[in-house]
Each structure stands twice: as structure tokens, then as C-alpha cells.
Design a protein around this motif. Structure first.
Motif, mmCIF file in Angstrom:
data_model
loop_
_atom_site.group_PDB
_atom_site.id
_atom_site.type_symbol
_atom_site.label_atom_id
_atom_site.label_comp_id
_atom_site.label_asym_id
_atom_site.label_seq_id
_atom_site.Cartn_x
_atom_site.Cartn_y
_atom_site.Cartn_z
ATOM 1 N N PRO A 105 0.602 -1.330 -0.028
ATOM 2 C CA PRO A 105 0.012 -0.090 0.043
ATOM 3 C C PRO A 105 1.014 1.433 -0.069
ATOM 4 C CG PRO A 105 -0.594 -1.414 1.848
ATOM 5 C CD PRO A 105 0.722 -2.023 1.247
ATOM 6 N N SER A 106 0.330 2.414 -0.444
ATOM 7 C CA SER A 106 0.925 3.716 -0.384
ATOM 8 C C SER A 106 1.324 4.057 1.013
ATOM 9 C CB SER A 106 0.175 4.741 -1.026
ATOM 10 O OG SER A 106 0.587 6.033 -0.655
ATOM 11 N N ASP A 107 2.322 4.766 1.171
ATOM 12 C CA ASP A 107 2.570 5.353 2.544
ATOM 13 C C ASP A 107 1.876 6.605 2.707
ATOM 14 O OD1 ASP A 107 4.550 3.478 3.240
ATOM 15 O OD2 ASP A 107 6.368 4.537 2.781
ATOM 16 N N ALA A 108 1.105 7.252 2.055
ATOM 17 C CA ALA A 108 0.306 8.302 2.329
ATOM 18 C C ALA A 108 -0.382 8.559 3.435
ATOM 19 C CB ALA A 108 -0.836 8.900 1.122
ATOM 20 N N GLU A 109 -1.132 7.251 3.884
ATOM 21 C CA GLU A 109 -1.662 7.269 5.276
ATOM 22 C C GLU A 109 -1.213 5.750 5.920
ATOM 23 O OE1 GLU A 109 -5.760 7.861 5.218
ATOM 24 O OE2 GLU A 109 -6.014 8.651 3.397
ATOM 25 N N ALA A 110 0.096 5.753 5.935
ATOM 26 C CA ALA A 110 0.801 4.519 6.621
ATOM 27 C C ALA A 110 0.558 4.464 7.986
ATOM 28 C CB ALA A 110 2.477 4.783 6.554
ATOM 29 N N LEU A 111 0.490 2.995 8.284
ATOM 30 C CA LEU A 111 0.073 2.748 9.534
ATOM 31 C C LEU A 111 0.575 1.199 9.613
ATOM 32 C CD1 LEU A 111 -1.284 2.902 12.337
ATOM 33 C CD2 LEU A 111 -3.189 1.830 11.526
ATOM 34 N N SER A 112 1.420 0.947 10.729
ATOM 35 C CA SER A 112 2.003 -0.285 11.041
ATOM 36 C C SER A 112 1.154 -0.960 12.240
ATOM 37 C CB SER A 112 3.474 -0.243 11.333
ATOM 38 O OG SER A 112 4.202 -1.509 11.381
ATOM 39 N N PRO A 113 0.266 -1.998 11.700
ATOM 40 C CA PRO A 113 -0.591 -2.559 12.737
ATOM 41 C C PRO A 113 0.418 -3.491 13.565
ATOM 42 C CG PRO A 113 -0.816 -3.567 10.521
ATOM 43 C CD PRO A 113 0.009 -2.380 10.379
ATOM 44 N N VAL A 114 -0.190 -3.758 14.736
ATOM 45 C CA VAL A 114 0.236 -4.618 15.763
ATOM 46 C C VAL A 114 -0.096 -5.844 15.641
ATOM 47 C CG1 VAL A 114 0.185 -5.137 18.185
ATOM 48 C CG2 VAL A 114 0.566 -2.847 17.600
ATOM 49 N N HIS A 115 0.869 -6.895 15.538
ATOM 50 C CA HIS A 115 0.398 -8.081 15.072
ATOM 51 C C HIS A 115 1.084 -9.236 16.631
ATOM 52 C CE1 HIS A 115 4.614 -8.559 13.954
ATOM 53 N NE2 HIS A 115 4.250 -7.531 13.113
ATOM 54 N N ALA A 116 1.632 -8.667 17.411
ATOM 55 C CA ALA A 116 2.368 -9.517 18.527
ATOM 56 C C ALA A 116 2.379 -8.761 19.625
ATOM 57 C CB ALA A 116 3.629 -9.899 18.350
ATOM 58 N N SER A 117 2.402 -9.234 20.913
ATOM 59 C CA SER A 117 2.134 -8.420 22.150
ATOM 60 C C SER A 117 3.777 -8.640 23.067
ATOM 61 C CB SER A 117 1.207 -9.217 22.811
ATOM 62 O OG SER A 117 1.602 -10.619 23.307
ATOM 63 N N VAL A 118 3.564 -7.747 23.878
ATOM 64 C CA VAL A 118 4.896 -7.618 24.780
ATOM 65 C C VAL A 118 4.698 -8.968 25.611
ATOM 66 C CG1 VAL A 118 5.766 -6.621 26.945
ATOM 67 C CG2 VAL A 118 4.551 -5.243 25.117
#
Length: 297
Positions: A105-118
Motif C-alpha cells: 500500500p501507499s505510505d500516504a496514510e501509513a500505519l504499521s498494525p500490531v500483530h504481536a504482544s509484549v
């Protein structure tokens, strides 16, 4: 020459201080500096990054390289950590990346979703967690919200939080670009103010100053720019990235500038493993020669 604040001045909890001390003083050179090996490019860039050295597509190869090279830590996504880290668990610190995205996807509205936990990080024996924050995109409200939970969990479990602070989006593109001094400086400050223990930034390029804020529009030297970025992070330690693979002398010069500015160390991935195994180890030795000149006080 700027100096790094000692661990005792960082306001860390007991767990975070103990783990950072282990990372900085029981691994690598053991002198309070650090060099980390990031290996999240398969998700972030796709397998294309391994074409130049197909062996690097094997996580077992990279994990072995991290151990043999005497790194202070290796950054892995959860799938690779679960399947490959156990061979060398305890021999090199694990930084578990908690989020990530593809480059599709474009970085115009970039979001890096969380997929693991502490909690996953604790289960896997990690010494720190990593979070990618995109500074400057319209999605920052959602980004900051999920980061808030990660920060609270890291504090609860006593794991240091390393923030990959990446300027992104059309607003950044129109103000000098993601590697401009303005953007990198802003990203470092943002990570610090939002509670990062360590911030990872790309090396700032002060010559990229088209349409930036007027304070950044004049000519700065390379050293002045990285000095300011480290200063903006204040009591948050700074790791400087090597970025895309480039010449060895250019990388070593970046390393010297970063350490002179008071950075805690380096996080070099493609610049290390996009070459043969022996050449990778030889280049790591050259980077360590730089770090050896900047021990903790």
C-alpha cells in the motif's frame, strides 16, 4: 563532544534497566555501545531484498550471523522468532518487533498494525520490544493509540521499548521528504516525548530542505544535523540506521558522525547481510572499531 547519559539517569524501571544493562554491557563490545541486526525486511520490503545474497533469505543464517558477529541484539518478527531464535536463545538478545506492514500500500496514510504482544516477547525470552511509528501521516491517531497500549505493556513487564521512528506521508513528502533533517529531527523528538526508551532513526540529510520549516532551511553540516537529532531525543538513547546498502566508507562515516553526536549505537541490516558471510563479519569488525572509541562514561 556530546555524551550519552548513563543508564542511571534514564528514569527506567528495574526490569528495563536490568535488560538494557545486559544488552549494552554483556553483549557486543560490552562498553555501553550497541550494534543491532534488524531482520524485518522480508515483511517490510518483500523477498526482493534477498536477491543480492540469497543465503540471507534463510532466518537461520541471519541468526547465526548475529551470534558470530557479536551483536547486541537481533530484531525479528514473531513468526521468525518462534521458528528460528530458539537455536541461539540466550546467546544474542532478541528484540521482538510487535508491528509491521508490507510495502504494497501507499505510505500516504501509513500505519504499521500490531500483530504481536509484549507478553509474546516475554514468552520468547526477548530482552526488548520494537515498535514502528510513522510520524506525520493522517493515521497518527490510530498509531498513537495502539502504541499507547504497547508502551503500557512494556512498562508492566519491564521490557525496554525501541521505537523505529519513521516520518511518512504526503505532508512529509512535501516538506523535504522522509530523510530530511526536519523530518528525522521531528521523529526523534516525537518518540522521546511519547515514552520510547530507545529511538531508531535514519541518518538525517540536511541538504533536503525544500519547503521545510524555516529553522531547517539553511545549510547545516552532516555533524550539526545528527548532533541536533540526538539532542532532540534527550534522555532517549538513539540508534542510527544504515538505510539501503551503500559503500562501506560512507557507512563508516555515518557511524562516526552518529557516535560523535552521542548516539548509543547503530542498527545496520542490509548493509551487513547483503554481502557474503565472511564479508559481513569483516564489516561488522570495522563498525566495532568505531564503537570502541565511544565507551560509556
Amino acid at each position: 563532544m556530546p555524551t550519552r547519559p548513563p543508564l542511571r539517569q534514564l528514569g527506567l524501571s528495574t526490569g528495563k534497566k536490568a535488560r538494557l544493562h545486559r544488552i549494552l554491557f554483556r553483549h557486543g563490545l560490552g562498553n555501553g555501545t550497541a550494534i543491532f541486526l534488524p531482520y524485518d525486511q522480508g515483511l517490510e520490503h518483500g523477498p526482493r531484498d534477498f536477491f543480492v545474497n540469497p543465503a540471507a533469505g534463510d532466518p537461520a543464517y541471519i541468526t547465526k550471523l548475529a551470534v558470530k558477529g557479536g551483536f547486541n541484539g537481533i530484531a525479528l518478527q514473531i513468526g521468525l522468532a518462534e521458528k528460528f531464535y530458539w537455536d541461539y536463545a540466550g546467546e544474542v538478545p532478541l528484540i521482538l518487533k510487535l508491528n509491521g506492514k508490507t510495502e504494497i500500500p501507499s505510505d500516504a496514510e501509513a500505519l504499521s498494525p500490531v500483530h504481536a504482544s509484549v507478553a509474546d516477547a516475554v514468552r520468547l525470552g526477548a530482552d526488548a520490544v520494537g515498535y514502528t511509528m510513522y510520524v506525520g501521516t493522517p493515521a497518527q491517531e490510530q498509531d498513537f493509540a495502539q502504541y499507547h497500549q504497547v508502551r503500557e505493556d512494556a512498562h508492566h513487564y519491564g521490557l525496554p521499548l525501541i521505537v523505529w521512528a519513521y516520518p511518512r506521508g504526503s505532508a512529509i513528502d512535501s516538506k523535504g521528504g522522509k530523510d530530511s533533517f526536519y523530518a528525522v529531527d521531528y521523529a526523534a523528538r516525537t518518540a522521546s516525548e511519547l515514552g520510547a526508551d530507545i529511538v531508531k532513526v535514519n541518518f538525517p540529510r540536511p541538504e533536503l530542505h525544500t519547503a521545510v520549516r524555516q529553522e531547517y532551511a539553511r545549510d547545516f553540516s552532516t555533524q550539526e544535523a545528527i548532533d541536533a537529532v540526538v539532542r532532540s531525543a534527550n534522555r532517549t538513547y538513539v540508534l542510527v540506521s544504515g538505510g539501503e546498502k551503500s559503500g562501506d566508507e560512507a557507512m563508516l562515516e555515518k557511524a562516526r558522525h552518529a557516535m560523535e553526536a552521542g548516539a548509543v549505537g547503530l542498527i545496520f541490516g542490509r548493509n551487513i547481510w547483503q554481502r557474503s558471510y565472511d564479508d559481513s563479519l569483516a564489516f561488522v569488525d570495522r563498525l566495532k572499531e568505531v564503537l570502541a572509541k565511544y565507551p560509556a562514561l
